[in-house]
Design a protein around this motif. Structure first.
Motif, PDB file in Angstrom:
ATOM      1  N   LEU A  78     -14.347  27.207 -98.419  1.00 61.19           N
ATOM      2  CA  LEU A  78     -14.755  28.478 -99.033  1.00 61.19           C
ATOM      3  C   LEU A  78     -13.531  29.341 -99.353  1.00 61.19           C
ATOM      4  CD1 LEU A  78     -17.018  30.405 -99.905  1.00 61.19           C
ATOM      5  CD2 LEU A  78     -17.103  31.238 -97.539  1.00 61.19           C
ATOM      6  N   TYR A  79     -12.550  29.336 -98.463  1.00 64.95           N
ATOM      7  CA  TYR A  79     -11.307  30.063 -98.726  1.00 64.95           C
ATOM      8  C   TYR A  79     -10.620  29.530 -99.979  1.00 64.95           C
ATOM      9  CZ  TYR A  79      -6.252  30.703 -98.478  1.00 64.95           C
ATOM     10  OH  TYR A  79      -4.936  30.945 -98.805  1.00 64.95           O
ATOM     11  N   VAL A  82     -12.474  30.911-102.996  1.00 59.66           N
ATOM     12  CA  VAL A  82     -12.154  32.327-103.221  1.00 59.66           C
ATOM     13  C   VAL A  82     -10.741  32.458-103.781  1.00 59.66           C
ATOM     14  CG1 VAL A  82     -11.746  34.539-102.062  1.00 59.66           C
ATOM     15  CG2 VAL A  82     -13.748  33.162-101.455  1.00 59.66           C
ATOM     16  N   ARG A  83      -9.841  31.689-103.210  1.00 59.60           N
ATOM     17  CA  ARG A  83      -8.446  31.701-103.670  1.00 59.60           C
ATOM     18  C   ARG A  83      -8.343  31.316-105.139  1.00 59.60           C
ATOM     19  NH1 ARG A  83      -3.075  29.815-101.617  1.00 59.60           N
ATOM     20  NH2 ARG A  83      -2.159  28.513-103.239  1.00 59.60           N
ATOM     21  N   TYR A  85     -11.081  31.000-107.582  1.00 64.81           N
ATOM     22  CA  TYR A  85     -11.959  31.664-108.538  1.00 64.81           C
ATOM     23  C   TYR A  85     -11.821  33.187-108.556  1.00 64.81           C
ATOM     24  CZ  TYR A  85     -14.329  27.128-108.829  1.00 64.81           C
ATOM     25  OH  TYR A  85     -14.623  25.796-109.021  1.00 64.81           O
ATOM     26  N   LEU A  86     -11.614  33.786-107.404  1.00 64.51           N
ATOM     27  CA  LEU A  86     -11.557  35.246-107.341  1.00 64.51           C
ATOM     28  C   LEU A  86     -10.134  35.782-107.358  1.00 64.51           C
ATOM     29  CD1 LEU A  86     -14.412  35.989-104.761  1.00 64.51           C
ATOM     30  CD2 LEU A  86     -14.542  35.673-107.241  1.00 64.51           C
ATOM     31  N   TRP A  87      -9.220  35.072-106.689  1.00 65.28           N
ATOM     32  CA  TRP A  87      -7.829  35.514-106.666  1.00 65.28           C
ATOM     33  C   TRP A  87      -6.992  34.847-107.744  1.00 65.28           C
ATOM     34  CZ3 TRP A  87      -7.214  34.709-100.664  1.00 65.28           C
ATOM     35  CH2 TRP A  87      -8.057  35.618-100.004  1.00 65.28           C
ATOM     36  N   GLU A 114     -19.377  29.190-110.612  1.00 66.75           N
ATOM     37  CA  GLU A 114     -20.436  29.974-109.979  1.00 66.75           C
ATOM     38  C   GLU A 114     -21.336  29.110-109.096  1.00 66.75           C
ATOM     39  OE1 GLU A 114     -18.626  31.662-113.351  1.00 66.75           O
ATOM     40  OE2 GLU A 114     -19.902  29.876-113.356  1.00 66.75           O
ATOM     41  N   PHE A 117     -19.321  28.071-105.955  1.00 66.24           N
ATOM     42  CA  PHE A 117     -19.187  29.181-105.008  1.00 66.24           C
ATOM     43  C   PHE A 117     -20.482  29.389-104.228  1.00 66.24           C
ATOM     44  CE2 PHE A 117     -19.733  33.652-103.924  1.00 66.24           C
ATOM     45  CZ  PHE A 117     -18.569  33.908-103.207  1.00 66.24           C
ATOM     46  N   LEU A 121     -20.907  28.628-100.198  1.00 67.38           N
ATOM     47  CA  LEU A 121     -21.267  29.771 -99.356  1.00 67.38           C
ATOM     48  C   LEU A 121     -22.506  29.456 -98.524  1.00 67.38           C
ATOM     49  CD1 LEU A 121     -20.893  32.729 -98.505  1.00 67.38           C
ATOM     50  CD2 LEU A 121     -22.288  33.378-100.495  1.00 67.38           C
ATOM     51  N   TRP A 181     -19.772  36.567-112.156  1.00 70.86           N
ATOM     52  CA  TRP A 181     -20.987  36.731-111.351  1.00 70.86           C
ATOM     53  C   TRP A 181     -22.249  36.628-112.193  1.00 70.86           C
ATOM     54  CZ3 TRP A 181     -20.602  36.473-106.262  1.00 70.86           C
ATOM     55  CH2 TRP A 181     -19.402  36.850-105.643  1.00 70.86           C
TER      56      TRP A 181
END
Length: 302
Positions: A78-79, A82-83, A85-87, A114, A117, A121, A181
């Protein structure tokens, strides 16, 4: 020629468990002792002894190890998501190497950021809940399992985590997919709700089973077996199995564009149905008063 090792692995264990499960359920009387002793475990363990098989058995409570591994590892996955897709950071090269090695360098970016993720999650919520169940809810007996079950359990979680991201956009060299999102659909949200409800129903089922091994004063007897009542047990013997199938089926629905992950779901369905059939048969043979209306795994149907 490149081979998807994860896919091949799930095909093999599905074929093995499915075929042997059919034999155990329908022609067990004609099978050698080593086969039934190796396949059965827990309350449905075979009441036969085989000196060679007995030497490669381990305590059933070692099932806990699966979640000691899977929970933190899924959080790391999950990290990574996030790393990426989001960061908007690059995926580490060693992760790409592992994915190319296990799923083959010809793997394709089939799943959107999406969907990936959301699926990862949800899987995190599930395995951390399973970790809690095995350490704080389940009461394990002194029953033993064949070491092959232990090995398959670890393969299951390793293969599942690799399948969750191995065909996801962004987890390829020089891939720069954007996460939005608003791309998460109502259908995927409904699947997520069903997933959470199924995982919660599984937790309630484990509480029911653990309470069967406690007397009125709360004293534990890990060797006692009783007829479970309440929750899904009012309808089926395989309450744990139907919730597990639903959990993976909803993940497959979210990851419908994937190819490899559906082999995980097929494996889970095969394994859980086989276990539910043996569990139902054991209840009927063990308790004369077992409810006649209770089905195996599908309420009112099967």
């Amino acid at each position: 020629m490149y081979v998807n090792l994860v896919r091949v692995g799930f095909i093999l264990i599905t074929a093995y468990v499915g075929f042997i499960g059919l034999l155990i359920n329908y022609v067990e009387a004609y099978l050698p002792a080593f086969l039934t002793r190796s396949y059965r475990y827990g309350k449905i363990s075979a009441n036969v002894h085989h000196p060679v098989v007995a030497k490669i058995e381990i305590p059933k409570r070692w099932f806990k190890h699966f979640y000691v591994f899977a929970a933190p590892t899924s959080s790391y996955v999950l990290y990574l998501i996030v790393r990426k897709y989001l960061w908007e950071n690059d995926v580490p090269k060693y992760v790409l190497w592992v994915l190319d090695t296990c799923l083959g360098p010809s793997r394709q970016p089939l799943v959107s950021p999406e969907c990936t993720f959301l699926a990862v999650l949800l899987f995190n919520l599930h395995v951390w809940k399973r970790l809690y169940e095995t350490y704080c809810v389940n009461i394990f007996s002194d029953k033993r399992i064949n070491i092959t079950h232990y090995a398959i359990g670890f393969f299951h979680y390793i293969g599942t985590l690799l399948s969750l991201i191995g065909e996801s956009q962004g987890f390829f060299k020089d891939s720069g997919e954007q996460f939005h999102w608003r791309r998460i659909t109502y259908f995927q949200l409904v699947c997520a709700i069903v997933f959470v409800l199924s995982s919660y129903a599984q937790l309630k089922t484990n509480f029911i089973l653990s309470n069967l091994r406690k007397d009125e004063g709360g004293k534990i007897n890990s060797t006692v077996y009783r007829i479970p009542h309440g929750g899904l047990f009012e309808y089926v013997s395989g309450a744990l199995q139907i919730t597990e199938i639903t959990v993976y089926a909803t993940l497959s629905a979210i990851l419908w564009q994937s190819c490899t992950f559906h082999y995980v779901t097929i494996w889970v369905i095969t394994n859980q149905i086989s276990t539910a059939m043996l569990t139902h048969k054991w209840y009927i043979e063990t308790f004369e008063s077992y409810p006649k209306s209770r089905k195996i795994i599908l309420p009112y149907i099967f």
